[in-house]
Design a protein around this motif. Sequence first.
Motif, PDB file in Angstrom:
ATOM      1  N   UNK A 124      26.593 -21.728  81.722  1.00  0.00           N
ATOM      2  CA  UNK A 124      27.902 -21.167  82.024  1.00  0.00           C
ATOM      3  C   UNK A 124      28.873 -21.650  80.951  1.00  0.00           C
ATOM      4  N   UNK A 125      29.335 -20.731  80.117  1.00  0.00           N
ATOM      5  CA  UNK A 125      30.229 -21.069  79.016  1.00  0.00           C
ATOM      6  C   UNK A 125      31.419 -20.087  79.013  1.00  0.00           C
ATOM      7  N   UNK A 126      32.390 -20.303  79.901  1.00  0.00           N
ATOM      8  CA  UNK A 126      33.534 -19.387  79.912  1.00  0.00           C
ATOM      9  C   UNK A 126      34.452 -19.628  78.716  1.00  0.00           C
ATOM     10  N   UNK A 127      35.105 -18.567  78.268  1.00  0.00           N
ATOM     11  CA  UNK A 127      36.122 -18.651  77.217  1.00  0.00           C
ATOM     12  C   UNK A 127      37.257 -17.714  77.631  1.00  0.00           C
ATOM     13  N   UNK A 136      39.762 -26.715  81.047  1.00  0.00           N
ATOM     14  CA  UNK A 136      39.252 -27.985  81.542  1.00  0.00           C
ATOM     15  C   UNK A 136      38.176 -27.720  82.588  1.00  0.00           C
ATOM     16  N   UNK A 137      37.266 -28.695  82.759  1.00  0.00           N
ATOM     17  CA  UNK A 137      36.166 -28.560  83.714  1.00  0.00           C
ATOM     18  C   UNK A 137      36.287 -29.666  84.758  1.00  0.00           C
ATOM     19  N   UNK A 146      36.616 -24.197  86.394  1.00  0.00           N
ATOM     20  CA  UNK A 146      37.069 -24.073  85.015  1.00  0.00           C
ATOM     21  C   UNK A 146      38.515 -23.577  85.063  1.00  0.00           C
ATOM     22  N   UNK A 147      39.428 -24.327  84.440  1.00  0.00           N
ATOM     23  CA  UNK A 147      40.839 -23.977  84.520  1.00  0.00           C
ATOM     24  C   UNK A 147      41.450 -23.877  83.133  1.00  0.00           C
ATOM     25  N   UNK A 176      28.726 -28.534  75.581  1.00  0.00           N
ATOM     26  CA  UNK A 176      29.882 -27.951  74.905  1.00  0.00           C
ATOM     27  C   UNK A 176      31.056 -27.891  75.882  1.00  0.00           C
ATOM     28  N   UNK A 177      31.596 -26.705  76.127  1.00  0.00           N
ATOM     29  CA  UNK A 177      32.712 -26.570  77.063  1.00  0.00           C
ATOM     30  C   UNK A 177      32.276 -25.938  78.374  1.00  0.00           C
TER      31      UNK A 177
END
Length: 626
Positions: A124-127, A136-137, A146-147, A176-177
């Motif tokens: 899961x890699x939201x952008x 932020x996680x 995820x915000x 990663x993020x």
Amino acid sequence: MADEYPEIADHGLIGDLQCAALVATNGTIDWFCFPRFDSPSVFASLLDQERGGYCSARPAAGDYVTRQLYLPDTAILITRFMTEVGVGEVIDFMPVADGPATDHHRLVRLIRVVRGSMDFVVEIQPRFDYGRSSHEIELRDDGAVFSSDDATLTVRRVGEPILRGTERAGHVELVDDGLRVTATLNVGEITGIVFESGEGEPGPLSRDDVVDMFLATRQYWRDWNNRSTYRGRWREMVARSAMTLKLMTYAPTGALVAAPTAALPEQVGGERNWDYRYTWVRDASFSVYALLGLGYTDEAEAFVDWLMDRIRESVGTGSGPLKIMYRVDGSSDLVEETLDDLEGYRGSSPVHVGNGAADQLQLDIYGEAMDAIHLADTHGLELPHQGWAQIRDLLNWVCENWDQPEEGIWETRGGRQDFTYGRFMCWVALDRGVRLARRHGRPAPLATWIEQRDRIYEQVMERGLHPDRGAFVQHYDTDVLDASLLLMPLMGFVAPRDPMWLATLDEMDKELVSDSLVYRYDPAASPDGLRGSEGTFTLCSFFYVDALARGGRLDDAQLVFEKMLTYANHLGLYAEEIGLTGEQLGNFPQAFSHLALINAAVNLDYQLDHGSGDVEAVLQKGRRGA
């Protein structure tokens, strides 16, 4: 990097009637915007593998075969992964939000093994905001949040962790993020995640909760599909096209987006990369034909109501009382911008969001809108008094403004022209207004409308018919053909077997048709202000089917139609265009393509059963699925 992008066609569409996502055949969600179709993306790796964001779900071992299908008669998508030791499935769907606008949406990803065992990896890699916003996680026992500054995406686990003895058969790590989740499943075991827009509620979702969502979603789509009155020859393809149109309809207003995606190229590597997540008056008006042809009166009525709201709000700008497109809520702020940080699909840049064509003058929209309103009226959806007053004002504007250059149906950026299609569609607008006034005895300046209607007709016959080619052409100062004119017989502007029309059709056969595929025009012969070329236009190919049938070439029409069905992707979906080697090009899936398929199927069924002939009979009966 280009080799890492899936084909445009290698995707299925899921949605909840307010937003939508694309799922690739490798199990990756590479396009997802919420809370609306036209909202900024949270997953957009389809436009940039590195910076776009994604959610992938796949076997840990790379040696597998995938197959993708819809659960029959639904918009529930199943991606199967097959190996020698096991078969696993990812089941993707969105519980339907068929009601008022809401910021709360769910996307469900269930993972199960149906044979043997399989190790799955979910990343899961939201952008957020097309990759422009950091986030932020916050890890929770039941998932994560995820915000970013403007949006929040909550991930909730389905059920309790699967246990093997005393240990959890899974692992979560920060990468990663985002997150990477691994799990080993044996036959019959199910796990999964649910994305929720907004904060969501804490705690895992039980399997019973998610099963209830699944069953309710399945029942919704099967009930909706069963409302169709179509009983013709091509039920499966027509049903899938109808569900695709429904998936692209914004339920709170009834507006239909042209496509749920942005910036997918009409030529890979080229600059024709537009944002189609908006409601074009033209496209959505054509959808009324398709919806009424299948018996979906409620959906047709919802769009006509949306259209009448736009007419009521008209402000009479330089582009006319109507804009050519709007956001799904009816607002008209569509400022075009370029996302310089995204490389574009396989390097196709620039990446556009918003649409600068919104303020163009395109006169044809008045004909398409009036034809849709007229057709709706024949199905009992009559205008109230105030609605008629607004239509009367609109048609008075058409009388005063039809004889001027414009940008045309294809939204060219090479300057205004006297486009033949725009002129004859103004004839349609006035013709349908005259019919409505006479049918219901409504007050109207009929003498003026008829006079202007006839002036348009005479002008098109004099200037739109090229003297040397003996064919109708794109605009008055060219000899270039244009496939939009295939609508002339359908709209009743010319008789389908008039010699001058048959000569036009013959010229199109020679110049625009490649087997069953039809180009909309030749950009090399008619500069449109843009570099590069494009594929054949699927909408025009289905227009061609109808023109052949009405011209008495029923065998040709049926063959072309059935050839066109072979160009759909594995799920029966079409993009905007088809390239030289059969690849899908442009935004995906495309409403224009699917509504044209439906209309071609319904009209062709009628003419195969009754013989090609009277246009009015087909308009009034064929589109009802008679």
